[in-house]
Design an enzyme around this catalytic site. Structure first.
Site, PDB file in Angstrom:
ATOM      1  N   CYS A 159       0.831  -1.197   0.000  1.00 13.60           N
ATOM      2  CA  CYS A 159       0.000   0.000   0.000  1.00 13.60           C
ATOM      3  C   CYS A 159       0.873   1.257   0.000  1.00 13.60           C
ATOM      4  CB  CYS A 159      -0.924   0.023   1.214  1.00 13.60           C
ATOM      5  SG  CYS A 159      -1.979   1.492   1.267  1.00 13.60           S
TER       6      CYS A 159
ATOM      7  N   LYS B 106       1.680  -9.413  -0.668  1.00 17.94           N
ATOM      8  CA  LYS B 106       1.765  -8.552  -1.841  1.00 17.94           C
ATOM      9  C   LYS B 106       2.809  -7.485  -1.577  1.00 17.94           C
ATOM     10  CE  LYS B 106      -0.761  -5.803  -5.194  1.00 17.94           C
ATOM     11  NZ  LYS B 106      -1.832  -4.816  -5.427  1.00 17.94           N
TER      12      LYS B 106
END
Length: 312
Positions: free
Chosen positions: A98, A139
């Protein structure tokens, strides 16, 4: 080939997951992140961000939805991973990608790409906390400001026991600006033996093919591309041509019903305008639609405009 729907904070919620998985082609979804700070979160937090837990961890069309956690403390992430699994999540995903400033300032998301050991500690703690048959994925981006730790970070995540690694082929600093450096995923692949998933700048079936060639990855994750073309996953798999506009306008009406009568109905006008922003990339008609609804604040007025579009 597996095509996954990317988590997008404030955009790909359970309503959008339901809509896009009904369109088809997706094999897996990941939730918006559950923010973990210094406590074990209540069950209601997980149910709010992943209502699919009431349905065996799947969307109404049967696509598995994996709960994503974001945080910096291995212990608390591990305890909350246990909760997610106990509630029925078919896996746990860890967010190290993010780019949001507010998230990075509180030492979550992509900022952790500066700390290889922390990545290892988090993945190891979560892997040890949940049953062996439950996948633990992560991720990442290629780095924070540069790509110098891309391979090292991927190796650490692998050695910590991750089952799968999604790589967004840009750094945090590069944000969402083209291009995506898919060839870097191929470099990472030389140093890890877990399945890799390529992500970033996939807007069409042609992009997907180029990404697969350059990244040497079969599996893909798409986010903004799926919002710009809702049947992108089916296009990538060669099952459909891009959705024609009248069909898409009808889909927008269907989505309107979800939103207006769902738990976020008051946000509907802003949400549909936001979606038009993505659609404009692939559909000139979306620009006209946006201009027609830009000043409208009443949901029914917006739906009436959509109905005219669907009939045209």
């Amino acid at each position: 080939m597996k095509v996954m729907l990317a988590p997008m904070e404030g955009v790909v919620d359970h309503l959008m997951r339901d809509m896009l998985t009904r369109v088809g082609g997706f094999d897996q979804c990941v939730t918006e992140f559950v923010r973990v700070v210094d406590q074990k979160l209540p069950k209601k937090t997980f149910y709010r961000l992943c209502p699919e837990l009431h349905n065996g961890g799947k969307t109404p069309s049967g696509v598995p939805v994996r709960v994503q956690l974001l945080g910096q403390h291995p212990k608390w992430l591990a305890e909350n991973a246990q909760t997610a699994v106990e509630l029925g999540s078919p896996g746990v995903d860890l967010n190290f990608g993010c780019p949001a400033k507010t998230v990075n300032k509180s030492k979550g998301g992509a900022v952790l790409l500066k700390e290889t050991q922390t990545l290892y500690d988090i993945v190891k703690a979560v892997r040890d906390a949940v049953p062996a048959e439950i996948p633990v994925s992560a991720k990442i981006r290629l780095g924070f400001e540069d790509k110098s730790l891309a391979v090292e970070n991927a190796v650490a995540i692998t050695e910590a026991g991750a089952s799968e690694l999604v790589v967004h082929a840009r750094t945090k600093t590069e944000g969402y600006k083209p291009p995506a450096y898919w060839d870097w995923i191929a470099k990472i692949k030389q140093h890890t033996n877990i399945p890799l998933v390529a992500n970033g700048e996939i807007w069409s079936a042609e992009d997907a093919q180029r990404c697969q060639e350059q990244s040497e990855c079969t599996n893909l994750m798409v986010g903004r591309g799926a919002l710009a073309m809702p049947n992108l996953a089916l296009c990538i798999k060669g099952r459909q041509a891009p959705m024609p506009w009248p069909e898409l306008a009808a889909l927008l009406i269907q989505y309107s019903g979800y939103e207006i009568f769902g738990d976020k109905g008051r946000y509907y006008p802003n949400r549909i305008k936001q979606w038009c922003g993505y659609l404009k990339r692939q559909y000139p008609e979306a620009e006209l639609l946006f201009n027609d609804i830009r000043r409208l604040t009443n949901s029914q007025d917006i739906v009436e405009v959509l109905a005219r579009q669907a009939d045209s």
